[in-house]
Design an enzyme around this catalytic site. Structure first.
Site, PDB file in Angstrom:
ATOM      1  N   GLY A  17      10.395  -4.420  12.501  1.00 29.34           N
ATOM      2  CA  GLY A  17       8.959  -4.134  12.447  1.00 29.34           C
ATOM      3  C   GLY A  17       8.180  -4.820  13.550  1.00 29.34           C
ATOM      4  O   GLY A  17       8.754  -5.435  14.467  1.00 29.34           O
ATOM      5  N   VAL A  19       6.274  -7.594  13.719  1.00 34.38           N
ATOM      6  CA  VAL A  19       6.428  -9.042  13.918  1.00 34.38           C
ATOM      7  C   VAL A  19       7.874  -9.388  14.263  1.00 34.38           C
ATOM      8  O   VAL A  19       8.137 -10.224  15.135  1.00 34.38           O
ATOM      9  CB  VAL A  19       5.946  -9.820  12.666  1.00 34.38           C
ATOM     10  CG1 VAL A  19       6.119 -11.315  12.867  1.00 34.38           C
ATOM     11  CG2 VAL A  19       4.473  -9.498  12.379  1.00 34.38           C
ATOM     12  N   TYR A 143       0.814  -5.600  -4.647  1.00 38.43           N
ATOM     13  CA  TYR A 143       1.328  -6.236  -3.430  1.00 38.43           C
ATOM     14  C   TYR A 143       0.869  -7.692  -3.367  1.00 38.43           C
ATOM     15  O   TYR A 143       1.648  -8.591  -3.052  1.00 38.43           O
ATOM     16  CB  TYR A 143       0.822  -5.457  -2.218  1.00 38.43           C
ATOM     17  CG  TYR A 143       1.211  -6.030  -0.876  1.00 38.43           C
ATOM     18  CD1 TYR A 143       2.461  -5.772  -0.320  1.00 38.43           C
ATOM     19  CD2 TYR A 143       0.317  -6.828  -0.157  1.00 38.43           C
ATOM     20  CE1 TYR A 143       2.822  -6.292   0.915  1.00 38.43           C
ATOM     21  CE2 TYR A 143       0.663  -7.351   1.075  1.00 38.43           C
ATOM     22  CZ  TYR A 143       1.919  -7.081   1.613  1.00 38.43           C
ATOM     23  OH  TYR A 143       2.267  -7.613   2.842  1.00 38.43           O
ATOM     24  N   TRP A 208     -14.693   4.967  13.256  1.00 38.50           N
ATOM     25  CA  TRP A 208     -15.147   5.060  11.876  1.00 38.50           C
ATOM     26  C   TRP A 208     -16.016   3.861  11.527  1.00 38.50           C
ATOM     27  O   TRP A 208     -15.660   2.716  11.800  1.00 38.50           O
ATOM     28  CB  TRP A 208     -13.945   5.127  10.935  1.00 38.50           C
ATOM     29  CG  TRP A 208     -13.188   6.416  11.061  1.00 38.50           C
ATOM     30  CD1 TRP A 208     -13.588   7.554  11.710  1.00 38.50           C
ATOM     31  CD2 TRP A 208     -11.886   6.713  10.545  1.00 38.50           C
ATOM     32  NE1 TRP A 208     -12.628   8.523  11.635  1.00 38.50           N
ATOM     33  CE2 TRP A 208     -11.569   8.048  10.921  1.00 38.50           C
ATOM     34  CE3 TRP A 208     -10.956   5.990   9.802  1.00 38.50           C
ATOM     35  CZ2 TRP A 208     -10.367   8.656  10.582  1.00 38.50           C
ATOM     36  CZ3 TRP A 208      -9.757   6.598   9.452  1.00 38.50           C
ATOM     37  CH2 TRP A 208      -9.470   7.917   9.828  1.00 38.50           C
TER      38      TRP A 208
END
Length: 321
Positions: A17, A19, A143, A208
């Site tokens: 990933g 990191v 989470y 946004w």
């Protein structure tokens, strides 16, 4: 891990990933030591929700040190619709990794937490003592509670077995190998992808919200250098926030301007103020980090952004998007 005569095997879970790949980059570019062997694990190596599969990986690689990055992660919608699944899978992953680390004699484990685990109702700046001071935001409670339990597990392994298991709390991470999905990714990689597409079309792009919220962004390669320092030198069980200081907070508008400069984009941008801004500030306090490393030099934000944008352009076909 510090002495040259002892050999170390460092296993990085979730090593493919953002990191994990940043750690691989800095290890291969000057931060590695001759006596260290680094293994960057992925889902192909083990199903970390399964105890036997996790144990087999530990017996295969025989790590002396572990950097635990693997997690089941998702965006806002993913968390909202599946909090129970996020809770159960992450509890299983974390319990299996730490249990097998202990069983196989691993002395040092550094696990990765997140600023989203802090209480929803809190005061700012947040610091390491505030993790358990109230419920996390309802949208990602599964989470968040699973990640908080890593801190509790670390305390248990330290108190009962003398293990040096700890955790780090990074702020908003960005860099090469990020997820550049405009809908599901985080704000910076989303902006980079938007500007890339707008440049192809020769049109302005849309940010946004109002662009006013401010965030602390940490370059993944700076974070990687800090995680390696934590693994080698940090002896506290309590977590440590890894972040730039409050003075280096950047507004979303400033971030968009910097990405446009890095991408040499001249068409300008608009704000969709019908989209929600989210929290104005979520400032994290890096006092503890600065106590240990007062001289640490973070990569200047424009330079880190330029390196990230250049990587995305060069690797567009294979980038996660």
């Amino acid at each position: 891990m510090g002495s040259d005569c002892e050999s170390s095997v460092v296993l990085v879970t979730g090593g493919t990933g953002l990191v994990g790949q940043a750690i691989k980059y800095v290890v291969e570019n000057g931060s590695g030591r001759k006596n260290e062997k680094w293994i960057f694990g992925s889902s192909k190596d083990a199903d970390l929700t399964d105890r036997a599969s996790t144990e087999a990986m530990f017996l295969k690689y025989k790590p002396t040190h572990v950097i635990h990055l693997a997690a089941k992660v998702g965006g806002l919608f993913g968390n909202l619709s599946a909090n129970l699944e996020f809770l159960r899978k992450n509890i299983a992953i974390n319990d299996n990794v730490l249990a097998m680390a202990h069983k196989t004699g691993v002395q040092n484990v550094v696990s990765c937490l997140s600023t989203c685990i802090f209480p929803d109702k809190t005061t700012y700046p947040i610091n390491e003592t505030m993790v358990h001071n109230g419920p996390p935001h309802d949208s990602n409670y599964g989470y968040s509670y699973a990640k908080r339990l890593i801190d509790i597990l670390n305390r248990g392994y330290n108190n009962e077995h003398g293990r040096n298991y700890t955790s780090i709390i990074p702020t908003n991470v960005f860099g090469p190998e990020d997820n550049f999905n405009i809908q599901q990714g985080h704000v910076l990689p989303g902006l980079i992808h938007k500007i890339y597409l707008a440049k192809l079309e020769g049109k302005p792009f849309t940010v946004w919200g109002t662009g006013k919220p401010r965030r602390q962004f940490i370059y993944s390669r700076d974070l990687a250098r800090l995680i390696i320092w934590v693994l080698r030198e940090y002896k506290e069980t309590e977590p440590i926030i890894l972040s730039v200081g409050e003075e280096d907070e950047v507004s979303i508008k400033e971030a968009a301007e910097q990405v446009a400069i890095a991408m040499d984009f001249k068409e300008g941008f608009l704000f969709d103020t019908d989209k929600a801004d989210g929290q104005y500030k979520k400032t994290a306090d890096n006092t503890k980090l600065r106590k240990y490393l007062p001289e640490f030099q973070f990569t200047p934000f424009p330079q880190a952004l330029k390196e990230t944008c250049d990587w995305f352009v060069e690797n567009y076909q294979r980038a996660r998007k």
